[in-house]
Design an enzyme around this catalytic site. Structure first.
Site, PDB file in Angstrom:
ATOM      1  N   SER A  71       7.364   4.296  -7.568  1.00 20.14           N
ATOM      2  CA  SER A  71       5.910   4.320  -7.687  1.00 20.14           C
ATOM      3  C   SER A  71       5.376   2.939  -7.339  1.00 20.14           C
ATOM      4  O   SER A  71       6.139   1.986  -7.133  1.00 20.14           O
ATOM      5  CB  SER A  71       5.501   4.710  -9.111  1.00 20.14           C
ATOM      6  OG  SER A  71       4.096   4.701  -9.254  1.00 20.14           O
ATOM      7  N   ARG A  72       4.057   2.810  -7.286  1.00 16.37           N
ATOM      8  CA  ARG A  72       3.462   1.498  -7.022  1.00 16.37           C
ATOM      9  C   ARG A  72       3.490   0.608  -8.263  1.00 16.37           C
ATOM     10  O   ARG A  72       3.298  -0.604  -8.162  1.00 16.37           O
ATOM     11  CB  ARG A  72       2.021   1.658  -6.545  1.00 16.37           C
ATOM     12  CG  ARG A  72       1.891   2.253  -5.137  1.00 16.37           C
ATOM     13  CD  ARG A  72       0.463   2.143  -4.661  1.00 16.37           C
ATOM     14  NE  ARG A  72       0.221   2.786  -3.384  1.00 16.37           N
ATOM     15  CZ  ARG A  72       0.424   2.224  -2.200  1.00 16.37           C
ATOM     16  NH1 ARG A  72       0.910   0.996  -2.124  1.00 16.37           N
ATOM     17  NH2 ARG A  72       0.156   2.885  -1.090  1.00 16.37           N
TER      18      ARG A  72
ATOM     19  N   HIS B 116       0.815   9.579   3.011  1.00 19.00           N
ATOM     20  CA  HIS B 116       2.035  10.209   3.537  1.00 19.00           C
ATOM     21  C   HIS B 116       2.655   9.400   4.669  1.00 19.00           C
ATOM     22  O   HIS B 116       3.872   9.202   4.713  1.00 19.00           O
ATOM     23  CB  HIS B 116       1.737  11.624   4.044  1.00 19.00           C
ATOM     24  CG  HIS B 116       1.537  12.622   2.950  1.00 19.00           C
ATOM     25  ND1 HIS B 116       1.223  13.940   3.193  1.00 19.00           N
ATOM     26  CD2 HIS B 116       1.610  12.513   1.610  1.00 19.00           C
ATOM     27  CE1 HIS B 116       1.108  14.591   2.048  1.00 19.00           C
ATOM     28  NE2 HIS B 116       1.335  13.737   1.071  1.00 19.00           N
TER      29      HIS B 116
ATOM     30  N   LYS C  32       2.948  18.508   2.416  1.00 17.88           N
ATOM     31  CA  LYS C  32       2.007  18.950   3.434  1.00 17.88           C
ATOM     32  C   LYS C  32       0.590  18.542   3.020  1.00 17.88           C
ATOM     33  O   LYS C  32       0.311  18.410   1.834  1.00 17.88           O
ATOM     34  CB  LYS C  32       2.126  20.450   3.668  1.00 17.88           C
ATOM     35  CG  LYS C  32       2.037  21.299   2.383  1.00 17.88           C
ATOM     36  CD  LYS C  32       0.619  21.519   1.938  1.00 17.88           C
ATOM     37  CE  LYS C  32       0.561  21.884   0.494  1.00 17.88           C
ATOM     38  NZ  LYS C  32      -0.649  21.327  -0.146  1.00 17.88           N
TER      39      LYS C  32
ATOM     40  N   ARG D 162     -12.515  15.262  -3.337  1.00 21.74           N
ATOM     41  CA  ARG D 162     -13.808  14.907  -2.744  1.00 21.74           C
ATOM     42  C   ARG D 162     -13.786  13.526  -2.102  1.00 21.74           C
ATOM     43  O   ARG D 162     -14.799  13.079  -1.552  1.00 21.74           O
ATOM     44  CB  ARG D 162     -14.897  14.975  -3.811  1.00 21.74           C
ATOM     45  CG  ARG D 162     -15.200  16.394  -4.252  1.00 21.74           C
ATOM     46  CD  ARG D 162     -16.279  16.459  -5.302  1.00 21.74           C
ATOM     47  NE  ARG D 162     -17.561  15.939  -4.829  1.00 21.74           N
ATOM     48  CZ  ARG D 162     -18.675  15.946  -5.561  1.00 21.74           C
ATOM     49  NH1 ARG D 162     -18.644  16.456  -6.788  1.00 21.74           N
ATOM     50  NH2 ARG D 162     -19.801  15.465  -5.083  1.00 21.74           N
TER      51      ARG D 162
ATOM     52  N   ASP E  28      -5.956  20.309   2.061  1.00 20.12           N
ATOM     53  CA  ASP E  28      -5.285  20.602   0.802  1.00 20.12           C
ATOM     54  C   ASP E  28      -4.972  22.085   0.650  1.00 20.12           C
ATOM     55  O   ASP E  28      -3.881  22.461   0.214  1.00 20.12           O
ATOM     56  CB  ASP E  28      -6.147  20.132  -0.367  1.00 20.12           C
ATOM     57  CG  ASP E  28      -5.333  19.882  -1.623  1.00 20.12           C
ATOM     58  OD1 ASP E  28      -5.115  20.845  -2.379  1.00 20.12           O
ATOM     59  OD2 ASP E  28      -4.899  18.740  -1.834  1.00 20.12           O
TER      60      ASP E  28
END
Length: 322
Positions: A33-34, A76, A94, A164, A175
């Site tokens: 993770s970051r 991604h 995806k 959004r 999505d």
């Protein structure tokens, strides 16, 4: 034994981690993770031995065979490039990137490095969908003339939600719409004609989108996606000799119903375990064991063709992530 790493710690990453327990020969070895806090919390929840505070650290782990990238769409490309640079095989959520250009770069990089790459379009690895393809190939409903599919969720989503957020590749199309578009592509291929319309949010992403794909064969696909109302999540495939209906949700149906002329409807139940993510992991491991660089179920060409269609739809509805 195939040793997995997961890059990201959100909802989809958690669901994949749980389903990976159902995959023979799979070991979830590491998460990246970051932030260290997020990685360590995920590791504790899912029993993952190694937690890394950066994508680069995960990609550099010599014991990890393949990485599942589960970040938001907008990350991604960067995340997958980091994994490929580390010599890892990659299964990336995806849509594989935000646009066709980015997708091509990932495919070309993986091929140049001799590394396996697959978009996680889990629908195409699902046993029920594979059974539909088999039935159509056997001529169960004749030549396909129509595909109908919808994927709409109720919302409402607050302005700060990723759905959004234009910077995160938000909107219904990437999505949710990727599912009906992928189903139509699976059964009919690339259309020769395309029309689309969408209601655009104040943030500049699509809230409610309709698409019509036309084929020179005479076939048509009518598809919709949205985030302002819950749709039935069903699909119907009509042919010259009958039709196949996919139960809700059509991308992971528990049953399919085959209607043939002058015959009673045939319900085909498909026993599915877990959440359904294990089937894409099984396919990845099969491909790695056979030394393949791409999956025949989700080949690179399919990924690029579908992304090209999504680009074309965005151009028609006026959504730009640049």
């Amino acid at each position: 034994m195939t040793r997995w790493g997961i890059l990201a710690t959100g909802h989809i990453a958690a669901r994949f981690a749980e389903d990976l327990r159902l995959v023979p020969g799979a070991e979830l070895l590491a998460v990246g993770s970051r932030t260290r806090e997020s990685a360590e919390l995920f590791a504790a929840r899912h029993g993952v031995p190694r937690a890394y505070a950066s994508w680069a650290e995960l990609a550099a782990d010599p014991d990890v065979d393949v990485v599942y990238v589960a970040t938001p769409h907008s990350a991604h490309h960067e995340a997958t490039m980091a994994c490929l640079a580390g010599g890892k095989a990659v299964l990336v959520e995806k849509p594989i990137t935000l646009d066709l250009a980015g997708s091509r770069e990932l495919v070309e990089t993986a091929r140049q490095r001799g590394l396996f790459l697959m978009e996680a379009m889990w629908m195409r690895t699902n046993p029920a969908i594979r059974r539909v393809v088999e039935l159509i190939g056997q001529g169960a409903i004749g030549a396909v003339t129509s595909v109908r599919a919808d994927f709409g969720v109720a919302g409402p989503f607050p302005p700060e939600h990723r759905m959004r957020a234009r910077a995160l590749g938000g909107g219904a199309l990437l999505d949710l719409g990727v599912y009906p578009v992928s189903l139509a592509h699976l059964l009919l291929g690339v259309p020769q004609h395309l029309r689309a319309w969408a209601k655009i949010s104040p943030e500049g992403v699509d809230e409610n989108t309709g698409m019509v794909l036309g084929y020179d064969s005479g076939a048509v696909a009518t598809l919709s996606c949205g985030m302002i109302g819950a749709t039935p999540l069903v699909a119907a495939i009509t042919g010259t000799g009958g039709r196949i209906e996919l139960a809700e949700p059509f991308f992971r149906p528990g049953s399919i119903t085959v209607h043939r002329a002058d015959a009673a409807p045939e319900v085909v139940d498909v026993a599915l375990e877990g959440g359904g993510y294990q089937y894409e992991a099984i396919e990845v491991q099969r491909c790695l064991a056979e030394g393949l660089l791409e999956s025949p179920l989700v080949p690179h060409a399919t990924t690029l063709e579908v992304m090209g269609l999504l680009d074309d739809v965005r151009a028609l509805i006026g959504v730009d992530y640049a």
